[in-house]
Design a protein around this motif. Structure first.
Motif, short mmCIF file in Angstrom:
data_model
loop_
_atom_site.label_atom_id
_atom_site.label_comp_id
_atom_site.label_asym_id
_atom_site.label_seq_id
_atom_site.Cartn_x
_atom_site.Cartn_y
_atom_site.Cartn_z
N ASP A 1 -4.30 10.29 -16.13
CA ASP A 1 -3.24 9.70 -16.94
C ASP A 1 -2.30 8.85 -16.08
O ASP A 1 -1.87 7.77 -16.49
N PHE A 2 -2.00 9.35 -14.88
CA PHE A 2 -1.15 8.61 -13.95
C PHE A 2 -1.80 7.28 -13.58
O PHE A 2 -1.15 6.23 -13.58
N VAL A 3 -3.09 7.32 -13.27
CA VAL A 3 -3.81 6.10 -12.87
C VAL A 3 -3.82 5.10 -14.04
O VAL A 3 -3.63 3.90 -13.83
N ARG A 4 -4.03 5.60 -15.25
CA ARG A 4 -3.99 4.71 -16.43
C ARG A 4 -2.61 4.06 -16.56
O ARG A 4 -2.49 2.88 -16.87
N ALA A 5 -1.56 4.84 -16.37
CA ALA A 5 -0.20 4.32 -16.51
C ALA A 5 0.17 3.36 -15.39
O ALA A 5 0.82 2.34 -15.62
N ALA A 6 -0.23 3.68 -14.17
CA ALA A 6 0.15 2.88 -13.01
C ALA A 6 -0.56 1.53 -12.97
O ALA A 6 0.01 0.54 -12.49
N GLN A 7 -1.80 1.47 -13.44
CA GLN A 7 -2.57 0.22 -13.44
C GLN A 7 -2.52 -0.46 -12.07
O GLN A 7 -2.18 -1.64 -11.95
N LEU A 8 -2.84 0.31 -11.04
CA LEU A 8 -2.83 -0.23 -9.68
C LEU A 8 -3.96 -1.23 -9.49
O LEU A 8 -5.02 -1.13 -10.12
N ASP A 9 -3.73 -2.20 -8.62
CA ASP A 9 -4.70 -3.27 -8.41
C ASP A 9 -5.88 -2.81 -7.56
O ASP A 9 -7.03 -3.16 -7.85
N ARG A 10 -5.60 -2.08 -6.52
CA ARG A 10 -6.62 -1.64 -5.58
C ARG A 10 -6.45 -0.15 -5.33
O ARG A 10 -5.34 0.30 -5.04
N VAL A 11 -7.52 0.60 -5.42
CA VAL A 11 -7.42 2.06 -5.28
C VAL A 11 -8.61 2.59 -4.51
O VAL A 11 -9.75 2.19 -4.74
N MET B 1 0.58 19.63 -1.75
CA MET B 1 0.37 18.70 -0.63
C MET B 1 1.63 18.51 0.21
O MET B 1 1.59 17.81 1.22
N GLN B 2 2.73 19.07 -0.25
CA GLN B 2 4.04 18.89 0.38
C GLN B 2 4.46 17.42 0.38
O GLN B 2 5.04 16.91 1.33
N ARG B 3 4.14 16.76 -0.74
CA ARG B 3 4.56 15.37 -0.94
C ARG B 3 5.88 15.38 -1.69
O ARG B 3 5.99 16.01 -2.73
N PRO B 4 6.87 14.69 -1.20
CA PRO B 4 8.19 14.77 -1.82
C PRO B 4 8.33 13.99 -3.13
O PRO B 4 9.16 14.32 -3.95
N ALA B 5 7.54 12.97 -3.32
CA ALA B 5 7.74 12.09 -4.47
C ALA B 5 7.19 12.69 -5.75
O ALA B 5 6.14 13.34 -5.76
N ALA B 6 7.90 12.49 -6.85
CA ALA B 6 7.43 12.91 -8.16
C ALA B 6 6.68 11.75 -8.80
O ALA B 6 7.06 10.59 -8.63
N ASP C 1 3.79 -10.84 -9.34
CA ASP C 1 2.54 -11.11 -8.62
C ASP C 1 2.20 -10.07 -7.56
O ASP C 1 1.22 -10.23 -6.83
N ILE C 2 2.97 -9.00 -7.47
CA ILE C 2 2.72 -8.00 -6.44
C ILE C 2 1.36 -7.33 -6.65
O ILE C 2 0.93 -7.07 -7.78
N THR C 3 0.66 -7.11 -5.55
CA THR C 3 -0.58 -6.34 -5.56
C THR C 3 -0.25 -4.96 -5.03
O THR C 3 0.30 -4.82 -3.93
N LEU C 4 -0.58 -3.94 -5.81
CA LEU C 4 -0.30 -2.56 -5.43
C LEU C 4 -1.59 -1.82 -5.16
O LEU C 4 -2.51 -1.84 -5.98
N ASP D 1 0.87 -1.17 0.00
CA ASP D 1 0.00 0.00 0.00
C ASP D 1 0.90 1.23 0.00
O ASP D 1 1.63 1.47 0.95
N VAL D 2 0.86 1.97 -1.10
CA VAL D 2 1.76 3.11 -1.30
C VAL D 2 0.93 4.39 -1.29
O VAL D 2 -0.01 4.53 -2.07
N PRO D 3 1.25 5.36 -0.43
CA PRO D 3 0.44 6.59 -0.34
C PRO D 3 0.79 7.59 -1.45
O PRO D 3 1.48 8.57 -1.24
N LEU D 4 0.26 7.34 -2.66
CA LEU D 4 0.61 8.19 -3.81
C LEU D 4 -0.13 9.53 -3.80
O LEU D 4 0.42 10.55 -4.17
N GLN D 5 -1.40 9.54 -3.47
CA GLN D 5 -2.25 10.72 -3.28
C GLN D 5 -2.60 11.52 -4.52
O GLN D 5 -3.71 12.02 -4.63
#
Length: 197
Positions: A79-89, A33-38, A55-58, A19-23
């Motif tokens: 566009d980010f969500v389309r590219a990331a193709q996360l399993d659970r959001v 948001m003062q989030r450091p990650a690009a 097999d990772i679930t993201l 579970d990654v806090p992408l936001q």
């Protein structure tokens, strides 16, 4: 460091669920948001994790309607969500929190726009989730039984956090107890859940 855990997941030593806090996906909103990650770095890391552990679930959670979010920012998020193709959001509409710095930011988004963006976001993620779960049909999975009912049982796979993610339904399968681990073939899916038989 999370990158060091991925090989352990690939070796089966740790459950391959992260579970990654992408936001958000817009650099401008992440900065607000003062989030450091690009976002670009996040996509690169996601691709690397999947190369190491296919097999990772993201899972992640996003916020729409953060102060200053423009339609362009929102489209970047999609566009980010389309590219990331996360399993659970999960997705939340921004709302002020007492004492939060964001309350003082300019450009608060109207409630109807937040709702419309949330609806569009969730429709996109449902398409992604449905396609990912459809690919599990015909495969054998391990299921942890959570509850039994007269008509069968309900459980979850290793890709499902309790009370957050989807469920696996086992209609007509009786004689199980909560805590049992069983293997079964996936016969159907929808946007969030699986069925076995």
């Amino acid at each position: 460091h999370v990158d060091n855990l991925i090989p352990l997941m690939a070796e089966g030593k740790i459950l391959p669920y992260l579970d990654v806090p992408l936001q958000h996906g817009s650099p401008a909103i992440l900065k607000q948001m003062q989030r450091p990650a690009a976002a670009e770095k996040a996509l690169t890391r996601i691709a690397t994790w999947r190369d190491i552990c296919p097999d990772i679930t993201l899972r992640s959670t996003f916020i729409v309607g953060f102060p200053g979010e423009t339609e362009d920012d929102f489209e970047i998020l999609l566009d980010f969500v389309r590219a990331a193709q996360l399993d659970r959001v999960g997705c939340f509409r921004y709302s002020p929190v007492k004492g939060a710095r964001a309350n003082l930011l300019p450009g608060h988004v109207a409630e109807d726009i937040k709702q419309e963006r949330w609806d569009r976001f969730m429709a996109l993620q449902q398409q992604i989730s449905a396609a990912k779960l459809q690919r599990k049909v015909g495969k054998t999975i391990e299921i942890l039984i959570d509850e039994t009912v007269a008509s069968g049982a309900v459980g979850r796979s290793s890709a499902d956090a309790p009370e957050i993610d989807g469920k696996v339904y086992l209609p007509g399968i009786t004689g199980l107890s909560p805590g049992d681990l069983v293997e079964a073939d996936v016969t159907a899916s929808d946007e969030y859940d699986l069925w076995v038989g």
